[in-house]
Design a protein around this motif. Structure first.
Motif, PDB file in Angstrom:
ATOM      1  N   VAL A   1      22.454 -31.122 -20.142  1.00  0.00           N
ATOM      2  CA  VAL A   1      22.682 -29.785 -20.697  1.00  0.00           C
ATOM      3  C   VAL A   1      21.446 -28.899 -20.640  1.00  0.00           C
ATOM      4  O   VAL A   1      21.526 -27.706 -20.935  1.00  0.00           O
ATOM      5  CB  VAL A   1      23.182 -29.868 -22.155  1.00  0.00           C
ATOM      6  N   SER A   2      20.297 -29.474 -20.268  1.00  0.00           N
ATOM      7  CA  SER A   2      19.076 -28.675 -20.175  1.00  0.00           C
ATOM      8  C   SER A   2      19.128 -27.777 -18.942  1.00  0.00           C
ATOM      9  O   SER A   2      19.523 -28.228 -17.867  1.00  0.00           O
ATOM     10  CB  SER A   2      17.852 -29.590 -20.095  1.00  0.00           C
ATOM     11  N   PRO A   3      18.738 -26.502 -19.038  1.00  0.00           N
ATOM     12  CA  PRO A   3      18.760 -25.596 -17.883  1.00  0.00           C
ATOM     13  C   PRO A   3      17.927 -26.099 -16.709  1.00  0.00           C
ATOM     14  O   PRO A   3      18.264 -25.834 -15.556  1.00  0.00           O
ATOM     15  CB  PRO A   3      18.186 -24.287 -18.453  1.00  0.00           C
ATOM     16  N   ASP A   4      16.828 -26.828 -16.989  1.00  0.00           N
ATOM     17  CA  ASP A   4      15.992 -27.317 -15.892  1.00  0.00           C
ATOM     18  C   ASP A   4      16.194 -28.810 -15.611  1.00  0.00           C
ATOM     19  O   ASP A   4      15.451 -29.409 -14.837  1.00  0.00           O
ATOM     20  CB  ASP A   4      14.514 -27.041 -16.182  1.00  0.00           C
ATOM     21  N   GLY A   5      17.198 -29.419 -16.230  1.00  0.00           N
ATOM     22  CA  GLY A   5      17.524 -30.814 -15.945  1.00  0.00           C
ATOM     23  C   GLY A   5      16.515 -31.825 -16.437  1.00  0.00           C
ATOM     24  O   GLY A   5      16.459 -32.945 -15.929  1.00  0.00           O
TER      25      GLY A   5
ATOM     26  N   GLU B   1      21.155 -37.117 -11.646  1.00  0.00           N
ATOM     27  CA  GLU B   1      20.069 -37.176 -12.615  1.00  0.00           C
ATOM     28  C   GLU B   1      18.794 -36.633 -12.005  1.00  0.00           C
ATOM     29  O   GLU B   1      18.405 -36.993 -10.900  1.00  0.00           O
ATOM     30  CB  GLU B   1      19.838 -38.624 -13.073  1.00  0.00           C
ATOM     31  N   ALA B   2      18.123 -35.758 -12.737  1.00  0.00           N
ATOM     32  CA  ALA B   2      16.842 -35.255 -12.280  1.00  0.00           C
ATOM     33  C   ALA B   2      15.752 -36.224 -12.708  1.00  0.00           C
ATOM     34  O   ALA B   2      15.877 -36.912 -13.713  1.00  0.00           O
ATOM     35  CB  ALA B   2      16.577 -33.877 -12.896  1.00  0.00           C
TER      36      ALA B   2
ATOM     37  N   SER C   1       8.234 -32.324 -21.203  1.00  0.00           N
ATOM     38  CA  SER C   1       8.567 -30.990 -21.662  1.00  0.00           C
ATOM     39  C   SER C   1       7.948 -30.785 -23.026  1.00  0.00           C
ATOM     40  O   SER C   1       7.646 -31.743 -23.731  1.00  0.00           O
ATOM     41  CB  SER C   1      10.084 -30.803 -21.755  1.00  0.00           C
ATOM     42  N   PRO C   2       7.771 -29.529 -23.446  1.00  0.00           N
ATOM     43  CA  PRO C   2       7.153 -29.279 -24.763  1.00  0.00           C
ATOM     44  C   PRO C   2       7.968 -29.904 -25.865  1.00  0.00           C
ATOM     45  O   PRO C   2       9.199 -29.887 -25.835  1.00  0.00           O
ATOM     46  CB  PRO C   2       7.172 -27.744 -24.856  1.00  0.00           C
TER      47      PRO C   2
END
Length: 273
Positions: free
Chosen positions: A115-119, A259-260, A265-266
Motif C-alpha cells: 500500500v506504500s506509494p513507493d513500494g 515485491e519491491a 524509510s523514515p
C-alpha cells in the motif's frame, strides 16, 4: 463518531487483503492454531478440576449445610471458569503474536509495501531475539493492565443493574482497546514506536480504536473464529497504524503486486519521536 466506521473498515480491509494473498494467510494461521490448542487444553483442565480447586480453596465452607454449600461452591466454580474464559480472550492475541512474531512481522511488512506509494516498508534494525524480547515484555505489560481492568469489571459485575448493562459494554470496549494495541504493535514496533508512545497514539483516536477492536473482540468470543481472523486483523492493524502516523497509503493497495526490494524509510525512533 465517524472514526468508529473508519476503524471497522480497516478491520474489513485487512481481511480482504489476506483473502487476496492466500500464501500469507496460510502462514498466518499457524500461530493461532498452536495457541488455540494450548488454550483449549487449559480450559479443559479448568472445567474438569475447577470444582476440586474451589473445594480446596474454601475449607471454611466444609461444614455448611445443604443446599448452601453446593450453591456457594457451584457459583464460585462458574465464576472461576468465566474468569478463565475472559482471560483467554484478553491474552489470546498477545500469546499468538508472541508465538507468531516472525510470521506476522513478514505479513505486516508485505502489507506496508503493497500500500506504500513507493513500494517500501519500514524495517527494524534490531536482531530477532531483541524483537522477541521487546514484544514479550510489552505484551506482559499490556496483559497486566488488561488483568487489572478485568478484576475491576468482574467486581463491578455484582452491582445490580449496572453489572448486567453498563459493565459488559465497558468490558468489550476495554478488550477492543487492548486487542488493537497488541495488533498495531506489530507495525508500530517495527517503526521504533515504544509502548508508551503507542498507547498515546491509540488514546488520541479512541473511537477509531474501538471501531476496529470491539467488533474483533466480540468475534473472538466465538470458538475458532480468532484463529481465522488473526492474519487479517494484523493486516488491518498495519493499515490503521499508517493512518495513526499520517503515512500516505495507496487506496488501490491489496492486489497482488511484485515485491519491491526492501529500502529504509523514515521512522519514529525508539523514544517515540
Amino acid at each position: 463518531m465517524r472514526d468508529l466506521g473508519v476503524g471497522f473498515r480497516y478491520l474489513l480491509k485487512g481481511q480482504r487483503w489476506v483473502a487476496r494473498h492466500g500464501k500469507q494467510y496460510g502462514f498466518g494461521l499457524l500461530p493461532g492454531l498452536i495457541t488455540l490448542v494450548l488454550y483449549v487444553a487449559a480450559l479443559l483442565v479448568l472445567g474438569l478440576w475447577g470444582a476440586d480447586f474451589v473445594g480446596w480453596a474454601t475449607p471454611f465452607a466444609d461444614d455448611w449445610s445443604s443446599p448452601w454449600l453446593g450453591l456457594f461452591r457451584g457459583l464460585l466454580t462458574a465464576l472461576l471458569f468465566a474468569l478463565g474464559l475472559l482471560l483467554s480472550v484478553i491474552t489470546f492475541t498477545a500469546v499468538t503474536l508472541l508465538i507468531g512474531q516472525p510470521f506476522y512481522e513478514s505479513l505486516s511488512e508485505k502489507v506496508d509495501r503493497d500500500v506504500s506509494p513507493d513500494g517500501t516498508a519500514p524495517e527494524s534494525d534490531l536482531p530477532l531475539w531483541r524483537e522477541l524480547w521487546i514484544s514479550g515484555r510489552d505484551s506482559l505489560r499490556i496483559v497486566v493492565r488488561a488483568l487489572l481492568w478485568a478484576v475491576l469489571l468482574f467486581a463491578l459485575g455484582f452491582v445490580p443493574f449496572l453489572g448486567q448493562t453498563v459493565v459488559p459494554v465497558i468490558g468489550f470496549m476495554v478488550t477492543g482497546f487492548f486487542l488493537t494495541e497488541e495488533l498495531a504493535a506489530v507495525a508500530l514496533q517495527r517503526r521504533g514506536v515504544e509502548l508508551r508512545a503507542r498507547l498515546a497514539l491509540l488514546r488520541g483516536r479512541k473511537t477509531l480504536v474501538w471501531g476496529f477492536g470491539t467488533p474483533l473482540g466480540l468475534a473472538f468470543l466465538v470458538p475458532f473464529v480468532a484463529v481465522f481472523l488473526m492474519p487479517g486483523a494484523v493486516a488491518g492493524a498495519t493499515l490503521m497504524a499508517r493512518d495513526l502516523l499520517g503515512e500516505e497509503t495507496r487506496e488501490d493497495g491489496g492486489a497482488e503486486t511484485p515485491e519491491a526490494p526492501p529500502r529504509p524509510s523514515p521512522s519514529i525512533g525508539r523514544n517515540g519521536h
